[in-house]
Scaffold this motif. Structure first.
Motif, PDB file in Angstrom:
ATOM      1  N   ALA B  67       0.834  -1.206   0.000  1.00 46.25           N
ATOM      2  CA  ALA B  67       0.000   0.000   0.000  1.00 46.25           C
ATOM      3  C   ALA B  67       0.866   1.253   0.000  1.00 46.25           C
ATOM      4  N   ASP B  68       1.939   1.245   0.821  1.00 43.54           N
ATOM      5  CA  ASP B  68       2.821   2.421   0.890  1.00 43.54           C
ATOM      6  C   ASP B  68       3.524   2.646  -0.442  1.00 43.54           C
ATOM      7  N   LEU B  69       3.995   1.540  -1.039  1.00 42.82           N
ATOM      8  CA  LEU B  69       4.710   1.673  -2.313  1.00 42.82           C
ATOM      9  C   LEU B  69       3.781   2.201  -3.406  1.00 42.82           C
ATOM     10  N   LEU B  70       2.530   1.702  -3.411  1.00 48.03           N
ATOM     11  CA  LEU B  70       1.589   2.148  -4.442  1.00 48.03           C
ATOM     12  C   LEU B  70       1.321   3.644  -4.330  1.00 48.03           C
ATOM     13  N   ARG B  71       1.388   4.173  -3.075  1.00 48.33           N
ATOM     14  CA  ARG B  71       1.219   5.620  -2.914  1.00 48.33           C
ATOM     15  C   ARG B  71       2.507   6.363  -3.232  1.00 48.33           C
ATOM     16  N   LEU B  72       3.656   5.697  -3.012  1.00 50.09           N
ATOM     17  CA  LEU B  72       4.954   6.364  -3.194  1.00 50.09           C
ATOM     18  C   LEU B  72       5.235   6.673  -4.668  1.00 50.09           C
ATOM     19  N   TRP B  73       4.933   5.707  -5.566  1.00 46.80           N
ATOM     20  CA  TRP B  73       5.362   5.866  -6.969  1.00 46.80           C
ATOM     21  C   TRP B  73       4.798   7.126  -7.636  1.00 46.80           C
ATOM     22  N   PRO B  74       3.460   7.389  -7.536  1.00 46.16           N
ATOM     23  CA  PRO B  74       2.986   8.631  -8.186  1.00 46.16           C
ATOM     24  C   PRO B  74       3.549   9.886  -7.524  1.00 46.16           C
ATOM     25  N   ALA B  75       3.728   9.851  -6.189  1.00 48.82           N
ATOM     26  CA  ALA B  75       4.265  11.036  -5.497  1.00 48.82           C
ATOM     27  C   ALA B  75       5.698  11.305  -5.961  1.00 48.82           C
ATOM     28  N   LEU B  76       6.477  10.220  -6.089  1.00 47.98           N
ATOM     29  CA  LEU B  76       7.873  10.351  -6.537  1.00 47.98           C
ATOM     30  C   LEU B  76       7.915  10.900  -7.970  1.00 47.98           C
TER      31      LEU B  76
END
Lengths: 156, 303
Positions: B67-76
């Motif tokens: 879940a954290d990674l899925l949120r991280l990619w677009p933010a990055l």
């Protein structure tokens, strides 16, 4: 209504993304739905967009009388569409099972399994009627918002 | 970082300018394609409506690292594109640093890597197929993209963006700009290189499992990608100097011209298969890019 709520209401009304699910339709209604995207009807001017994934969609467009094979798919896809969502039943089949009523392999009508917001009757319905139905569903969707009871519920 | 650097990051050509501009370019592309198909097309605020609506959607609850990674990619992706926009030498006033061109290339490449990782993290089979396609396409078009950038750098004898900006009499400069233009459709996943997010074919590719605000962030990143890539070409062809506001207007006008050009290409072509896309970049565009770079190096040693 606060300004933010008004803005969200307007944006939801102006940007209904569709997911199309065929539950054993003869393809008549499916062809009429795709016709709406053509230059003659051009639903993109209303912000309507046919999405590939149910996760992206706001409105679930269902055609067909819900056969036994597709029943589980209907329930799964309905749960995959994120709140707030609306369901449009396209054609006479999901509303009443049409000529297939009474068949042992038909699990319809659709409203037995998931809540339906707008019915667009016809065999098949006219593209104008489909666009009208989707516009009404977008209005329902906008006024609905995110239901309180759905908060925190895990979705499939 | 000094004040002008902060203005570049947050105001122009940074986030305050780039977010509305990105929506405007996305609308421009949809509208141009619609007009070419004899349709009316979406209203001007459509990308804004879509973004706000996505922010108001309830997303499926996920737990754990996934879940954290899925949120991280677009933010990055959004962050790296904001950094890339801040580096763009729209007003080459000498606040860049030596080698910032290399950093720009890296920051422009990060969203593509995030897109690939998003597909693999989602665990969806369609996401994985889309991610593989994007990875292969990225290897194919980056060969040409890097050769084009290096060609320009060799002709100008520097990697400093402030010195690369502006037109040049050297044909190597224009061949490099042409090479970058060839790569933009693949980087923006437009037709004919839209195989990685082929809608209806592999659902939505790597973004199949995305919903709500995270999907909105991807839309935002896509808009910023439009501004950064068209802006890069605009800075390379626009003459340096003159009043800043004329320069800013020309920057937007040239970028929007590129949007219309890319829309025409997108409307006129069908989706290439992955093999065709690779053939295009490695067989034709790479030959052109290698010839451009070798001629640029030859010219440099001759002079």
């Amino acid at each position: 209504m606060s300004i933010l709520k008004q803005l969200m209401h307007k944006c939801r009304r102006k940007s209904p993304w569709l997911f199309h699910l065929n539950t054993g339709s003869c393809n008549g209604c499916d062809i009429e739905l795709v016709t709406c995207l053509s230059p003659r009807y051009d639903v993109e001017q209303l912000g309507i967009h046919l999405e590939g994934s149910p996760r992206h969609a706001d409105i679930l467009c269902i055609t067909g009388p819900v056969t036994r094979n597709t029943l589980e798919a209907v329930k799964t896809v309905y749960s995959q569409v994120c709140e707030p969502k609306a369901v449009v039943a396209l054609g006479s089949c999901p509303a009443s099972c049409n000529v297939f009523a009474g068949s042992p392999v038909i699990e319809g009508p659709l409203s037995k399994h998931i809540p339906v917001d707008v019915y667009v009757p016809g065999c098949p319905p006219h593209p104008d009627a489909i666009i009208n139905g989707i516009a009404r569903a977008a209005e329902i969707l906008a006024s609905r918002g995110v239901p309180e009871k759905a908060k925190g519920e895990p979705q499939k | 970082m000094n004040a002008s650097g902060l203005i570049q990051l947050f105001v122009f050509p940074g986030l305050l300018f780039a977010i509305p501009a990105g929506w405007f370019y996305i609308w421009g592309e949809h509208k141009a394609v619609a007009r070419m198909q004899q349709r009316i097309g979406p209203p001007m605020l459509q990308p804004f409506y879509d973004f706000v609506k996505l922010l108001g959607k309830r997303t499926p609850s996920r737990r754990g690292i996934e879940a954290d990674l899925l949120r991280l990619w677009p933010a990055l992706s959004v962050l790296s594109l904001a950094g890339a926009l801040a580096l763009l030498p729209v007003f080459p006033s000498g606040h860049g640093f030596s080698g910032d061109g290399i950093l720009l290339v890296a920051l422009l490449e990060l969203p593509s890597i995030c897109f690939i990782l998003a597909g693999f993290t989602s665990g969806s089979i369609y996401g994985e197929i889309g991610a593989i396609r994007e990875a292969v396409l990225s290897v194919a078009n980056n060969l040409v993209f890097l050769l084009a950038i290096v060609t320009i750098a060799v002709t100008e004898k520097t990697f400093r963006l402030g010195d690369l900006a502006g037109p040049s009499w050297n044909p190597g400069h224009w061949l490099g700009v042409f090479g970058i233009l060839l790569c933009i459709p693949a980087k923006l996943r437009l037709n004919p290189f839209s195989t990685s997010s082929a809608e209806q074919e592999i659902y939505s590719g790597p973004l199949t499992e995305y919903a709500g605000a995270a999907l909105g962030m991807w839309e935002l990143a896509h808009g910023l990608e439009w501004v950064a890539l068209t802006g890069l070409v605009a800075t390379l062809v626009l003459p340096v100097g003159g009043p800043w506001w004329i320069h800013a207007i020309l920057f937007v006008a040239v970028s929007f011209g590129e949007v219309l050009l890319l829309s025409a290409v997108s409307a006129a072509t069908a989706r290439f298969t992955l093999q065709r896309s690779i053939q295009f970049y490695w067989r034709w565009a790479a030959v052109l890019a290698v010839l451009a770079m070798s001629s640029a190096i030859y010219m440099r040693f001759r002079s």
